[in-house]
Design an enzyme around this catalytic site. Structure first.
Site, PDB file in Angstrom:
ATOM      1  N   ASP A 215       0.830  -1.210   0.000  1.00 56.10           N
ATOM      2  CA  ASP A 215       0.000   0.000   0.000  1.00 56.10           C
ATOM      3  C   ASP A 215       0.861   1.256   0.000  1.00 56.10           C
ATOM      4  OD1 ASP A 215      -2.313  -1.485   0.010  1.00 56.10           O
ATOM      5  OD2 ASP A 215      -2.633  -1.341   2.181  1.00 56.10           O
ATOM      6  N   GLU A 270      31.588   2.162 -20.415  1.00 56.89           N
ATOM      7  CA  GLU A 270      30.525   3.135 -20.722  1.00 56.89           C
ATOM      8  C   GLU A 270      30.988   4.101 -21.811  1.00 56.89           C
ATOM      9  OE1 GLU A 270      28.061   3.755 -16.545  1.00 56.89           O
ATOM     10  OE2 GLU A 270      29.796   5.011 -16.954  1.00 56.89           O
ATOM     11  N   GLU A 285      25.237   9.631 -21.545  1.00 58.96           N
ATOM     12  CA  GLU A 285      24.845   8.936 -20.310  1.00 58.96           C
ATOM     13  C   GLU A 285      23.993   7.707 -20.604  1.00 58.96           C
ATOM     14  OE1 GLU A 285      23.051  11.402 -17.382  1.00 58.96           O
ATOM     15  OE2 GLU A 285      24.515  13.020 -17.634  1.00 58.96           O
ATOM     16  N   GLU A 296      21.791   6.549 -13.727  1.00 61.25           N
ATOM     17  CA  GLU A 296      22.390   6.531 -12.394  1.00 61.25           C
ATOM     18  C   GLU A 296      21.390   6.915 -11.311  1.00 61.25           C
ATOM     19  OE1 GLU A 296      25.983   8.797 -12.133  1.00 61.25           O
ATOM     20  OE2 GLU A 296      27.160   7.322 -13.263  1.00 61.25           O
ATOM     21  N   HIS A 333      21.025  -4.974 -17.550  1.00 60.30           N
ATOM     22  CA  HIS A 333      21.095  -5.783 -16.326  1.00 60.30           C
ATOM     23  C   HIS A 333      19.739  -5.980 -15.674  1.00 60.30           C
ATOM     24  CE1 HIS A 333      22.239  -7.199 -12.383  1.00 60.30           C
ATOM     25  NE2 HIS A 333      21.829  -6.087 -11.804  1.00 60.30           N
TER      26      HIS A 333
END
Length: 489
Positions: A215, A270, A285, A296, A333
């Protein structure tokens, strides 16, 4: 069975003594299983018992003494209620787990939990091959040895953890050996969200076992209309076979894995992916977000093409509008380890049965801020990582399934006809990593093929399977007295 493990737990007034079967079960259950306990500071003791009748007596006495320092799941809930009502601080968390070898040393082989993976253990060669784990010689020294028990002490304060840890050590006899010790230290971003060492919000999507928590998720976050975290107790609790009353005494299978993170390698990956996809400006990014599945700050990549200001972190989503992985790649992932009905091999509810109650904590200290603009070459290459911890009711169908069949499987999720295979989970996947396809444009119509695989920047340094037994089992282990018939001493 008195406790319905196919349902959620519900409480109307936690401090009240209403005398239900659920109350009795919670009085006998360790905390941190059905509801997370704060563990910003954490100590993990890896212990070994002496192989002798005297050693078994000492080990039993030690476990009973530690049980006197533990609170129950119900006491934990009372503390949560008191904190919400007036800010009253709680007491430290102490948790105890036994490996199969620990039950053997206690003379309780026949009463040990029966999960096949638990009985093999994480050091067994069958388990190693199943999970593609490193060989024992490549693991850290404590995990090369046979571990019999684990004791966890955690709290929001280093001072309270140290004090409770000293109490645990004070009752530990010389015959209960300290094989190794881990120290967890929580990381948070500027928004106060827990993060891991690559800088990404971690632990946001968790199964919830309390109707009140569901809830709270529905009312206090972006909702539960798309992804409902409600999870029945049978995904985390199993009857404790060595306890006095298996109808009220429950425990849970506990996974501990030390995962070292090469932050420098990951951040370089990256940058390399952004270069290969010709991403520029703030869109760079998105390369990291494609690897993880979130930006992130926790923004799900499948919902937005860029990070966004929001609190708490969004979690009410699935992949129904991203069937070709053009927003969040199949190999992201969080998509690999929680496909939310998009895996292509099982029905959505069957997929959910593989999820675990994760209770991990970061370890290691560093000088840089994980979310700052430090160049990759100045990031840590080791010494930091995650103490992965999770509670399961079926190790083979939860933790091992997730690692083996999802993360380590290049063919999962099942890609639509004409699409290339996803490849391994770029974060925790173990094994040979094939090239992969990545979308250069969020929500576009084509992918860049043959991109070199993201290198493996997470290394498993060791671990073990434990069973977190009921408190009544631990309390009943008086010196020289077994709870079952197989004394073995």
């Amino acid at each position: 069975m008195s406790i319905d493990r196919n349902a959620l737990l519900t409480w109307a007034d936690v401090p009240a003594d209403v005398g239900t079967d659920a109350d009795a079960m919670l009085d006998r259950l360790q905390p941190n299983i059905v509801k997370p306990h704060v563990r910003d500071y954490l100590s993990v003791l890896l212990l070994g018992f002496t192989d002798s009748p005297e050693g078994a007596v000492d080990a039993r006495a030690f476990l009973t003494a530690v049980a006197s320092l533990m609170k129950s799941a119900r006491e934990h809930l009372r503390e949560v209620a008191a904190f919400k009502a007036g800010g009253a601080p709680g007491t430290p968390y102490v948790g105890v787990g036994l490996a199969k070898a620990g039950y053997d040393k206690l003379g309780l082989s026949a009463q040990a939990p029966t999960d096949p993976s638990f009985r093999l253990g994480m050091r067994d060669e069958q388990t190693r091959q199943k999970l593609s784990d490193p060989v024992l010689s490549l693991r850290e020294e404590p995990y090369r040895e046979e571990i019999h028990a684990v004791v966890l002490v955690g709290d929001a304060s280093a001072v309270t953890v140290a004090a409770r840890l000293a109490q645990v050590q004070a009752v530990r006899p010389a015959s209960v050996h300290l094989i190794g010790q881990e120290t967890g230290l929580g990381l948070r971003n500027a928004n106060g969200d827990g993060i891991e060492h690559f800088g990404y919000v971690d632990g946001r999507s968790q199964p919830l076992f309390w109707s009140q928590d569901v809830d709270d998720e529905r009312r206090g976050t972006d909702g539960t209309s798309v992804w409902n975290p409600a999870t029945p107790l049978d995904r985390v609790l199993v009857p404790d076979p060595a306890a006095p009353d298996p109808e009220l005494d429950f425990g849970s299978y506990f996974v501990l894995r030390k995962l070292e993170q090469n932050v420098q390698m990951f951040k370089q990956a990256e940058e390399a992916l952004a270069d290969q996809l010709k991403l520029v400006g703030e869109d760079r990014e998105r390369a990291g977000a494609m690897i993880v599945g979130r930006f992130e700050d926790g923004t799900p990549l499948t919902t937005q093409s860029a990070a966004g200001p929001h609190s708490p972190v969004m979690n009410n989503f699935d992949y129904a509008n991203d069937e070709h992985g053009m927003k969040c790649p199949f190999q992201g992932h969080i998509r690999k380890t929680n496909p939310r009905g998009s895996g292509g091999f099982e029905e959505a509810e069957d997929e959910r049965r593989h999820l675990m109650a994760r209770r991990g904590q970061t370890y290691g200290e560093r000088k840089d801020d994980p979310n700052d603009d430090t160049l990759p070459q100045y990031r840590p290459t080791g010494g930091v990582g995650l103490l992965f911890m999770a509670f399961n009711s079926e190790l083979g169908n939860q933790f091992e399934f997730t690692q083996r069949t999802w993360a380590n499987n290049a063919g999962f999720p099942r890609a639509p006809a004409g699409d290339s295979q996803p490849g391994l989970d770029p974060v925790i996947g173990q094994g040979a990593r094939p090239t992969a396809a990545w979308p250069s444009v969020w929500g576009g119509t084509s992918k860049e093929l043959g991109i070199p695989a993201v290198p493996q920047a997470v290394t498993m340094k060791g671990g073990e399977y434990f069973f977190m037994p009921s408190l009544s089992f631990l309390r009943s282990l008086s010196p020289g007295t077994a709870t079952g018939t197989d004394t073995g001493i």
